[in-house]
Each structure stands twice: as structure tokens, then as C-alpha cells.
Write a protein that holds these residues in place. Structure first.
Motif, PDB file in Angstrom:
ATOM      1  N   PHE A 102      59.341  77.047 -81.067  1.00 42.65           N
ATOM      2  CA  PHE A 102      60.540  76.618 -81.788  1.00 42.65           C
ATOM      3  C   PHE A 102      61.770  77.198 -81.106  1.00 42.65           C
ATOM      4  O   PHE A 102      61.671  78.048 -80.209  1.00 42.65           O
ATOM      5  CB  PHE A 102      60.492  77.043 -83.262  1.00 42.65           C
ATOM      6  CG  PHE A 102      60.340  78.528 -83.477  1.00 42.65           C
ATOM      7  CD1 PHE A 102      61.454  79.336 -83.673  1.00 42.65           C
ATOM      8  CD2 PHE A 102      59.081  79.114 -83.487  1.00 42.65           C
ATOM      9  CE1 PHE A 102      61.313  80.709 -83.865  1.00 42.65           C
ATOM     10  CE2 PHE A 102      58.929  80.489 -83.682  1.00 42.65           C
ATOM     11  CZ  PHE A 102      60.051  81.279 -83.870  1.00 42.65           C
ATOM     12  N   ILE A 103      62.938  76.728 -81.534  1.00 44.29           N
ATOM     13  CA  ILE A 103      64.203  77.160 -80.952  1.00 44.29           C
ATOM     14  C   ILE A 103      64.910  78.104 -81.922  1.00 44.29           C
ATOM     15  O   ILE A 103      64.922  77.876 -83.130  1.00 44.29           O
ATOM     16  CB  ILE A 103      65.109  75.949 -80.659  1.00 44.29           C
ATOM     17  CG1 ILE A 103      64.376  74.941 -79.768  1.00 44.29           C
ATOM     18  CG2 ILE A 103      66.398  76.395 -79.984  1.00 44.29           C
ATOM     19  CD1 ILE A 103      63.908  75.515 -78.464  1.00 44.29           C
ATOM     20  N   ALA A 104      65.521  79.150 -81.383  1.00 46.13           N
ATOM     21  CA  ALA A 104      66.245  80.128 -82.204  1.00 46.13           C
ATOM     22  C   ALA A 104      67.698  80.186 -81.767  1.00 46.13           C
ATOM     23  O   ALA A 104      67.991  80.378 -80.584  1.00 46.13           O
ATOM     24  CB  ALA A 104      65.604  81.509 -82.073  1.00 46.13           C
ATOM     25  N   GLY A 105      68.610  79.987 -82.703  1.00 49.89           N
ATOM     26  CA  GLY A 105      70.036  80.046 -82.395  1.00 49.89           C
ATOM     27  C   GLY A 105      70.465  81.425 -81.932  1.00 49.89           C
ATOM     28  O   GLY A 105      69.929  82.446 -82.373  1.00 49.89           O
ATOM     29  N   GLY A 106      71.447  81.463 -81.014  1.00 46.12           N
ATOM     30  CA  GLY A 106      71.872  82.739 -80.455  1.00 46.12           C
ATOM     31  C   GLY A 106      73.175  83.271 -80.990  1.00 46.12           C
ATOM     32  O   GLY A 106      73.567  84.398 -80.654  1.00 46.12           O
ATOM     33  N   ASN A 109      56.867  87.227 -87.388  1.00 46.85           N
ATOM     34  CA  ASN A 109      56.967  88.307 -86.402  1.00 46.85           C
ATOM     35  C   ASN A 109      57.756  87.869 -85.176  1.00 46.85           C
ATOM     36  O   ASN A 109      58.505  88.662 -84.586  1.00 46.85           O
ATOM     37  CB  ASN A 109      55.569  88.768 -85.988  1.00 46.85           C
ATOM     38  CG  ASN A 109      54.894  89.615 -87.058  1.00 46.85           C
ATOM     39  OD1 ASN A 109      55.533  90.048 -88.016  1.00 46.85           O
ATOM     40  ND2 ASN A 109      53.602  89.854 -86.905  1.00 46.85           N
ATOM     41  N   THR A 110      57.587  86.604 -84.777  1.00 46.57           N
ATOM     42  CA  THR A 110      58.342  86.100 -83.629  1.00 46.57           C
ATOM     43  C   THR A 110      59.824  86.073 -83.941  1.00 46.57           C
ATOM     44  O   THR A 110      60.660  86.446 -83.103  1.00 46.57           O
ATOM     45  CB  THR A 110      57.866  84.689 -83.253  1.00 46.57           C
ATOM     46  OG1 THR A 110      56.466  84.709 -82.973  1.00 46.57           O
ATOM     47  CG2 THR A 110      58.603  84.177 -82.021  1.00 46.57           C
ATOM     48  N   ILE A 111      60.185  85.651 -85.139  1.00 44.66           N
ATOM     49  CA  ILE A 111      61.599  85.617 -85.527  1.00 44.66           C
ATOM     50  C   ILE A 111      62.169  87.033 -85.596  1.00 44.66           C
ATOM     51  O   ILE A 111      63.303  87.281 -85.174  1.00 44.66           O
ATOM     52  CB  ILE A 111      61.771  84.882 -86.871  1.00 44.66           C
ATOM     53  CG1 ILE A 111      61.429  83.396 -86.687  1.00 44.66           C
ATOM     54  CG2 ILE A 111      63.187  85.041 -87.409  1.00 44.66           C
ATOM     55  CD1 ILE A 111      61.474  82.587 -87.958  1.00 44.66           C
ATOM     56  N   LYS A 112      61.385  87.991 -86.114  1.00 45.79           N
ATOM     57  CA  LYS A 112      61.847  89.380 -86.133  1.00 45.79           C
ATOM     58  C   LYS A 112      62.144  89.863 -84.717  1.00 45.79           C
ATOM     59  O   LYS A 112      63.152  90.546 -84.477  1.00 45.79           O
ATOM     60  CB  LYS A 112      60.779  90.266 -86.770  1.00 45.79           C
ATOM     61  CG  LYS A 112      60.620  90.097 -88.278  1.00 45.79           C
ATOM     62  CD  LYS A 112      59.521  91.035 -88.789  1.00 45.79           C
ATOM     63  CE  LYS A 112      59.282  90.887 -90.272  1.00 45.79           C
ATOM     64  NZ  LYS A 112      58.198  91.781 -90.753  1.00 45.79           N
ATOM     65  N   ARG A 113      61.252  89.521 -83.789  1.00 44.81           N
ATOM     66  CA  ARG A 113      61.460  89.951 -82.397  1.00 44.81           C
ATOM     67  C   ARG A 113      62.712  89.296 -81.819  1.00 44.81           C
ATOM     68  O   ARG A 113      63.516  89.948 -81.133  1.00 44.81           O
ATOM     69  CB  ARG A 113      60.236  89.581 -81.556  1.00 44.81           C
ATOM     70  CG  ARG A 113      60.384  89.932 -80.084  1.00 44.81           C
ATOM     71  CD  ARG A 113      59.160  89.562 -79.284  1.00 44.81           C
ATOM     72  NE  ARG A 113      58.858  88.147 -79.366  1.00 44.81           N
ATOM     73  CZ  ARG A 113      59.502  87.209 -78.669  1.00 44.81           C
ATOM     74  NH1 ARG A 113      60.516  87.536 -77.891  1.00 44.81           N
ATOM     75  NH2 ARG A 113      59.146  85.950 -78.773  1.00 44.81           N
ATOM     76  N   LEU A 114      62.905  88.011 -82.096  1.00 46.17           N
ATOM     77  CA  LEU A 114      64.086  87.317 -81.595  1.00 46.17           C
ATOM     78  C   LEU A 114      65.360  87.871 -82.215  1.00 46.17           C
ATOM     79  O   LEU A 114      66.407  87.919 -81.562  1.00 46.17           O
ATOM     80  CB  LEU A 114      63.968  85.818 -81.889  1.00 46.17           C
ATOM     81  CG  LEU A 114      62.868  85.070 -81.125  1.00 46.17           C
ATOM     82  CD1 LEU A 114      62.689  83.667 -81.694  1.00 46.17           C
ATOM     83  CD2 LEU A 114      63.196  84.996 -79.638  1.00 46.17           C
TER      84      LEU A 114
END
Length: 474
Positions: A325-329, A373-378
Motif C-alpha cells: 500500500f501507499i503511505a502519505g509523507g 506494524n508496517t504503518i507504525k514503522r512508516l
């Protein structure tokens, strides 16, 4: 499922540019946040609007204002009228805008009767019909350089029913936030009374920033990712400009599913009743996005492996699955960039889980933990592992083992209004080619999320059964 027989005819093709002498010829370098999008095929999005008008009236009374307001908007979003210029290896691709560049705007008419209502439903519909509603990008070559347009628009009139606005976009020029800004600016200019009566930019047009120096690259990711890109171009892939109507989706069907706040809360409670037993005191991130994605990931898994057995669990390549998935920066980097920045400002997320965990009775729980967990890391380190973005996503794209999710419920796409009301339906056509799922906010359910899928008929039937039965079989 209703029989599909959508036919269209092209009424007009025209080129729309920024107003004369308002934009100088410009070359924009690609940042390290743009480069990972180079291998991706275009994004193809459809917006359906209720607009009961004849084709003649649309051409005479509505289209001139749309063209004018689009021209005004392109003064500020001029890279969308330009091209992606790709040199021979190993030079650096770039975005170019010349004074005579434009967007190809195609006007078409549906001539197959009452198809608008069918196209805007949530029920299964033939995928191939939607491909007639999106335009193709143009490509040319000169002196070894390839020039690809980055945006094309097609407006299809369903006489006395509605219209469909179709967009084909190369994401290397703009992320979802930037493109959403472009659409909202065009819509505001179109619906403004001044946009049709003045040759000056409408006050509703918001300036965009194209200053690439705003993006900092202290770790030299641009050079690393460019090398990754050129290495991966040796791998055969689909044409990035003109996706073909392949055998893959000739018999594919599309459908839309909605997860509302009530269902999200039920899934969350179900997860919490089991999480301590499996993971102890570990705090799970259970946002609406995580809950929805976890649930549909497991539904997707069980759709693709309905007769799965445990005989491959010792093979890590067969038993490990990814959810991309894509995560906004905007809120994830340690420096600020203005919200008007036009380009890419997102990172890539890849969650990992074992097949036996996802397929078991606690599959949604394992999926939620992996995605959370991936979102926490991002959140703490968006660029961690960024040097592998291209190679990791090449591994996922088109693979039957893995799935990616496109879109975001935070875009407010259903708020788009050109003066005739918000869309009645949004469809992401490009998921047909990428074997992805799409996601956006729900139009009908406050706080809900729409999920778009495209499967062969038997798989869609199974996915629907899994989705409708909720946590029962999942």
C-alpha cells in the motif's frame, strides 16, 4: 449480472493547453520519490455524474466551460500537460513542458442504450466495458528519447442519463494528493461563474508548487533508485502507456463492497477478544484503514486459495505473502513541505504474513497486526528500506501470491463537484491489469470505505460469500 453491451463513438478530440504565454518551457527533474513510479502502468480512474443532458447540449452549453476552466487550471498544474522524457540508459528521465504541450481531451457518446445505471452499480459488471471509458496516453520517440504524455482525459456522454469523466495518469508526475488538488481546482474553476466569462484565472484556482528542491535526499536515494529502475527495465513488463485488453480481463467482473463503521467496530471487537491470547500485551494499531484492509486481505487470500492445504508451509517463497500500500509523507517526514507541492510525496508500505496464519481462524488478526506494524514503522521512519522500493514492489506486482491496495479514504473524491453535483460512482479501472484492489471513502455510508475488486466470475462469487459472511468463515 446484467448483460454488458456498452458501445461508444468518439465525437471530438481536442488539445487543451494552459492559456497562451502563461507558462514558460520547463524541465523538472525527478526526485527520489518520483522515480519508484517509473515502472508502474498508468492509473485509470472513472467518475460518473448524474447529468441528464443530450450530447448536443453537452457540446454546446457545457463543454466550452470545461475546456476553459481546464486551461486555467493547467496554468498552475502545467506538468500534467507535458511529458515524461526517458533517455537511453543510463541517463536520468525527467518531466518536460514545452510551449505547445497539451492534454488530449476526448469526447465520446455511449450509443448502446440505458447503460449508465448498470455502470454505476455495486453489483458485478463486465470489466471490459469500463476500459472503453478511459483514454490512452500518447507516446513518441526522437533522437533516442521517448516522450510519453502523463495525463489524458475522456468524457463520455450517456445521453439524458449522465456523463463519465475518465482519467489516465502516470503517477510519476503526481501522487494521489496532487492529482486530487488538480481535480478539485478544475472543478472549482468550472463551477465558478467567473471561469466562463473571464480570460483571467479564476480566484478558485490554487497555485501549485513545483519546486523540487523542497524534497531533501541526504541518503542519496535518487541515485540508488535510478539504478534499481534501470536494472528492472530488463524484466519484461506490460506497456506502461497503453494497457492492452488482455485475455486476463476479457471475462473479468468488477464489483464494489462497502465496510461501514458498524462492521469495522465488530471486526475490531473480534480482534481484541483474541489478540492478548495470541500476542500478549502487544498494542495493535486498529484504525479503520487497518481493519478494512486486514479483512479484505483475508477475503482475497481465501478467494485465491479456497482448497489450500498446509503442504507448502515449509517453503518460505510459497508460504509468505505481501500486502502492499501507499503511505502519505506529509506528516511522516522530519521536515515540512507545503500542501500545494505538486509531485510525489508518498512512501511504499509492504506488510508480510505467512499463508497458514492468514488462512487460519485468526487470519484477520494476523493481517491486522502485519499491516498495523508496517504503518507504525512508516510513521517513525517513512524512508526505512526505501532503497529497495522498486525491487520489492516488482516482486509483488502481478504476482498471484501478493496483493496491493490503491487509493485512500482520506481523499474525499466523492466531494468533487463541477457544478452538477458530486459523483454517483467512482471506479478504479487499472486494478484489472495489476490484480490490485482499490479503496476510497464511501459515498453512501458515513465513515465507510468502498473496496473495488475485479475477479473472474467464480472467484468474485466466492469473494462475495466470504465478505458477506464476515468473520464466520474468515
Amino acid at each position: 449480472m446484467a448483460d454488458s453491451a456498452t458501445k461508444i463513438r468518439v465525437v471530438e478530440r481536442s488539445a487543451v493547453s494552459p492559456p497562451p504565454r502563461t507558462v514558460a518551457a520547463t524541465t523538472l527533474p525527478l526526485t527520489f520519490l518520483d522515480i519508484p513510479w517509473l515502472p508502474f502502468s498508468p492509473d485509470q480512474t472513472l467518475f460518473f455524474f448524474n447529468l441528464p443532458t443530450s450530447t448536443h447540449n453537452f457540446m454546446q452549453a457545457i463543454l466550452p466551460n470545461l475546456k476553459h476552466s481546464l486551461s486555467l487550471t493547467l496554468r498552475h498544474f502545467f506538468p500534467l500537460a507535458g511529458s515524461l522524457a526517458t533517455p537511453p540508459r543510463p541517463a536520468v528521465p525527467r518531466l518536460e513542458y514545452a510551449a505547445d504541450d497539451s492534454i488530449l481531451l476526448t469526447i465520446a457518446e455511449a450509443v448502446s442504450g440505458d447503460r449508465f445505471k448498470n455502470s454505476t452499480g455495486y453489483h458485478p459488471r463486465m470489466a471490459r466495458d469500463f476500459h472503453k471509458l478511459v483514454p490512452l496516453l500518447q507516446c513518441s520517440s526522437k533522437f533516442g528519447w521517448k516522450h510519453e504524455s502523463v495525463l489524458a482525459i475522456q468524457i463520455t456522454v450517456f445521453p439524458h442519463q449522465g456523463i463519465c469523466m475518465g482519467f489516465t495518469l502516470r503517477h510519476v508526475v503526481a501522487d494521489g494528493r496532487t492529482f486530487n488538488n488538480f481535480l478539485k481546482t478544475w472543478a472549482a474553476a468550472s463551477s465558478s461563474s467567473s471561469s466562463s466569462s473571464s480570460s483571467s484565472p479564476s480566484s478558485s484556482v490554487v497555485a501549485a508548487s513545483h519546486e523540487r528542491s523542497l524534497i531533501k535526499d541526504p541518503n542519496g536515494l535518487e541515485e540508488i533508485l535510478l539504478k534499481e529502475y534501470w536494472n528492472n527495465t530488463q524484466i519484461p513488463r506490460k506497456d506502461s502507456v497503453q494497457p492492452s485488453l488482455s485475455i486476463f480481463h476479457q471475462d473479468m467482473t468488477r464489483a464494489t463492497f462497502v465496510v461501514g463503521p458498524k462492521e469495522m467496530e465488530e471486526i475490531k471487537k473480534w480482534i481484541l477478544t483474541r489478540s492478548e491470547q495470541l500476542f500478549g500485551s502487544t498494542q495493535l494499531l486498529l484504525s479503520p484503514y487497518v481493519i478494512t484492509c486486514a479483512f479484505v486481505w483475508v477475503c482475497w487470500m481465501k478467494t485465491h486459495w479456497p482448497k489450500w492445504e498446509h503442504d507448502d508451509q515449509d517453503d518460505p517463497k510459497q508460504s509468505t505473502h505481501y500486502f502492499g500500500f501507499i503511505a502519505g509523507g506529509i506528516n511522516r517526514l522530519n521536515y515540512s513541505v507545503p500542501s500545494t507541492y505538486s509531485g510525489n510525496y508518498v512512501g511504499f508500505g509492504r506488510s508480510e504474513a505467512r499463508r497458514d496464519d492468514l488462512m487460519g481462524e485468526n487470519g484477520v488478526l494476523h493481517a491486522a497486526k502485519a499491516i498495523g506494524n508496517t504503518i507504525k514503522r512508516l510513521n517513525s521512519d517513512l524512508l526505512g528500506g526505501a532503497e529497495k522500493w522498486i525491487s520489492e514492489w516488482e516482486e509483488m506486482r502481478g504476482s498471484e501470491l501478493h496483493v496491493t491496495m490503491t487509493g485512500s479514504p482520506k481523499m474525499d473524491l466523492y466531494g468533487l463537484d463541477f457544478g452538477w453535483g458530486r459523483p454517483v460512482k467512482i471506479e478504479e479501472v487499472s486494478i484489472d491489469e495489476t490484480r490490485s484492489m482499490s479503496l476510497c471513502e464511501s459515498r453512501e455510508v458515513a465513515g465507510g470505505i468502498e473496496i473495488g475488486v475485479c475477479f473472474a466470475k467464480p472467484k468474485l462469487k466466492l469473494f462475495r460469500a466470504l465478505f458477506d459472511n464476515g468473520l464466520g468463515p474468515v
